[in-house]
Design a protein around this motif. Structure first.
Motif, PDB file in Angstrom:
ATOM      1  N   PRO A  32      -1.249 -14.024  -5.980  1.00 23.50           N
ATOM      2  CA  PRO A  32       0.076 -14.996  -5.735  1.00 23.50           C
ATOM      3  C   PRO A  32       1.530 -14.156  -6.288  1.00 23.50           C
ATOM      4  CG  PRO A  32      -1.483 -16.352  -5.913  1.00 23.50           C
ATOM      5  CD  PRO A  32      -1.891 -15.495  -6.951  1.00 23.50           C
ATOM      6  N   GLU A  34       5.335 -14.122  -7.855  1.00 28.30           N
ATOM      7  CA  GLU A  34       6.980 -14.784  -8.344  1.00 28.30           C
ATOM      8  C   GLU A  34       7.126 -13.330  -8.242  1.00 28.30           C
ATOM      9  OE1 GLU A  34       7.639 -18.582 -10.201  1.00 28.30           O
ATOM     10  OE2 GLU A  34       8.580 -17.345 -11.163  1.00 28.30           O
ATOM     11  N   GLU A  54      16.145 -17.979   2.880  1.00 25.78           N
ATOM     12  CA  GLU A  54      14.642 -16.669   2.800  1.00 25.78           C
ATOM     13  C   GLU A  54      15.197 -14.893   2.859  1.00 25.78           C
ATOM     14  OE1 GLU A  54      12.863 -17.034   7.015  1.00 25.78           O
ATOM     15  OE2 GLU A  54      12.521 -19.327   6.537  1.00 25.78           O
TER      16      GLU A  54
ATOM     17  N   LYS B  10       9.283  -9.804   1.412  1.00 20.88           N
ATOM     18  CA  LYS B  10       9.832 -11.172   2.564  1.00 20.88           C
ATOM     19  C   LYS B  10       9.730 -12.891   0.749  1.00 20.88           C
ATOM     20  CE  LYS B  10       8.679 -10.872   7.171  1.00 20.88           C
ATOM     21  NZ  LYS B  10      10.645 -10.345   7.370  1.00 20.88           N
ATOM     22  N   GLY B  11      10.791 -12.874   1.089  1.00 20.20           N
ATOM     23  CA  GLY B  11      10.197 -14.346  -0.469  1.00 20.20           C
ATOM     24  C   GLY B  11      11.197 -15.290   0.571  1.00 20.20           C
ATOM     25  N   LYS B  12      11.121 -16.110  -0.527  1.00 25.19           N
ATOM     26  CA  LYS B  12      12.278 -17.201  -0.175  1.00 25.19           C
ATOM     27  C   LYS B  12      12.843 -18.046  -2.019  1.00 25.19           C
ATOM     28  CE  LYS B  12      11.301 -20.683   2.518  1.00 25.19           C
ATOM     29  NZ  LYS B  12      10.195 -21.057   2.577  1.00 25.19           N
ATOM     30  N   LYS B  14      13.909 -19.978  -4.697  1.00 27.35           N
ATOM     31  CA  LYS B  14      13.071 -20.693  -5.786  1.00 27.35           C
ATOM     32  C   LYS B  14      14.177 -21.467  -6.698  1.00 27.35           C
ATOM     33  CE  LYS B  14       9.996 -21.145  -7.880  1.00 27.35           C
ATOM     34  NZ  LYS B  14       8.498 -21.082  -9.131  1.00 27.35           N
ATOM     35  N   GLU B  28       9.893 -16.639  -4.446  1.00 24.98           N
ATOM     36  CA  GLU B  28       8.797 -17.237  -3.743  1.00 24.98           C
ATOM     37  C   GLU B  28       7.664 -15.605  -3.251  1.00 24.98           C
ATOM     38  OE1 GLU B  28       5.413 -20.703  -2.615  1.00 24.98           O
ATOM     39  OE2 GLU B  28       8.115 -21.040  -2.396  1.00 24.98           O
ATOM     40  N   THR B  30       5.968 -14.696   0.322  1.00 23.31           N
ATOM     41  CA  THR B  30       5.451 -15.789   1.147  1.00 23.31           C
ATOM     42  C   THR B  30       4.841 -14.857   2.329  1.00 23.31           C
ATOM     43  OG1 THR B  30       8.015 -15.520   2.698  1.00 23.31           O
ATOM     44  CG2 THR B  30       7.778 -17.455   0.870  1.00 23.31           C
ATOM     45  N   ALA B  31       4.448 -13.819   2.237  1.00 23.45           N
ATOM     46  CA  ALA B  31       3.526 -12.656   3.179  1.00 23.45           C
ATOM     47  C   ALA B  31       3.059 -11.844   1.718  1.00 23.45           C
ATOM     48  CB  ALA B  31       4.219 -12.067   3.531  1.00 23.45           C
TER      49      ALA B  31
END
Lengths: 69, 69, 69, 69, 69, 69
Positions: A32, A34, A54, B10-12, B14, B28, B30-31
């Protein structure tokens, strides 16, 4: 051994395309992730970035440094 | 809209830490991610990179460009 | 003529390998060198960098700009 | 541990200036240095770079990645 | 004095915003500009770039090196 | 779609030179341009940059990211 960079991603080599001077290597990311970005505060304000937004993170391949473990 | 870069993740958002001129933003992812690196063919040979090798990918945060969708 | 960059190193060309689009040039550095790095304060804290620490400085060749005097 | 970058320079930290988000670290280089640059073949031809030429190598501090040994 | 970089743009300083470690400087460009990009051939093919195509060129401010004449 | 970068320049492709791994693309800039640079405050002080100063802005082609509209 500690690296002075925010992004440290574990991966596995998928393919190597060797050119005369430069080569292109592809990786599968196996954990995963970050990520972190540093940009001007002006840009943060222009994009109005806040938790939950996003985004797409764009990184030219030349800026990715592979280290063999 | 198509980007001239191999890495598009792709991310979000934090967190956002705003400084006087520069800011640090964390994401973060996300894919699932595949990544690419361009390096000299000399470096590829030095590391003897080949499919299956485990590596660490280091990217300074300054080289990550966020785009708000 | 003054450059807006912290690292300005005098050198002499040792070899030139020309490729179709990109080339690789090697230099011998001919004067004592002091170098500077900018990184996130978070990374400085993670590495706990302080005067006297031994480090390795990694620079991808693409980030070195030669100027002919 | 092997790095996918042409420039790997041993140094010692001289000073650390911490800012709110970014910090500036200075190093004394403690070993003889050879350096490499990748640039377009067009630029090599424009500068007519060849063995023996004297050059100045400019590197923005942001592109220097310290690794603590 | 000749620079090993494809993009050499004449400008005039408009403003300087000084921070603790990093500063942001804005420039007015005072001459017609031609620009160049190096990217992977894979990206060129993905974007199907050809003469006449309209594009947007994105450059993080950290990659712009000012030289005082 | 908003980009986290200070420099966003509209252009038109003039030529494409494809290499084995990397390619060089040239653009004509079709609109007036303002540019921004981030550098250390130390460098700003060394150059004594202030409004009205004439400068040359150097950008390696590898740092220019084309986006197809």
């Amino acid at each position: 051994m500690k690296y002075g960079a925010r992004n440290q991603i574990k991966g596995k080599v998928k393919s190597v395309k060797k050119g005369d001077v430069m080569s292109l290597v592809k990786f599968e990311v196996t954990a995963p992730v970050e990520m972190a970005s540093v940009l001007t505060t002006e840009s943060v304000d222009d994009l109005n970035l806040k938790a939950g937004d996003e985004v797409q993170l764009i990184i030219k391949a030349i800026h990715v440094l592979p280290i063999k473990i």
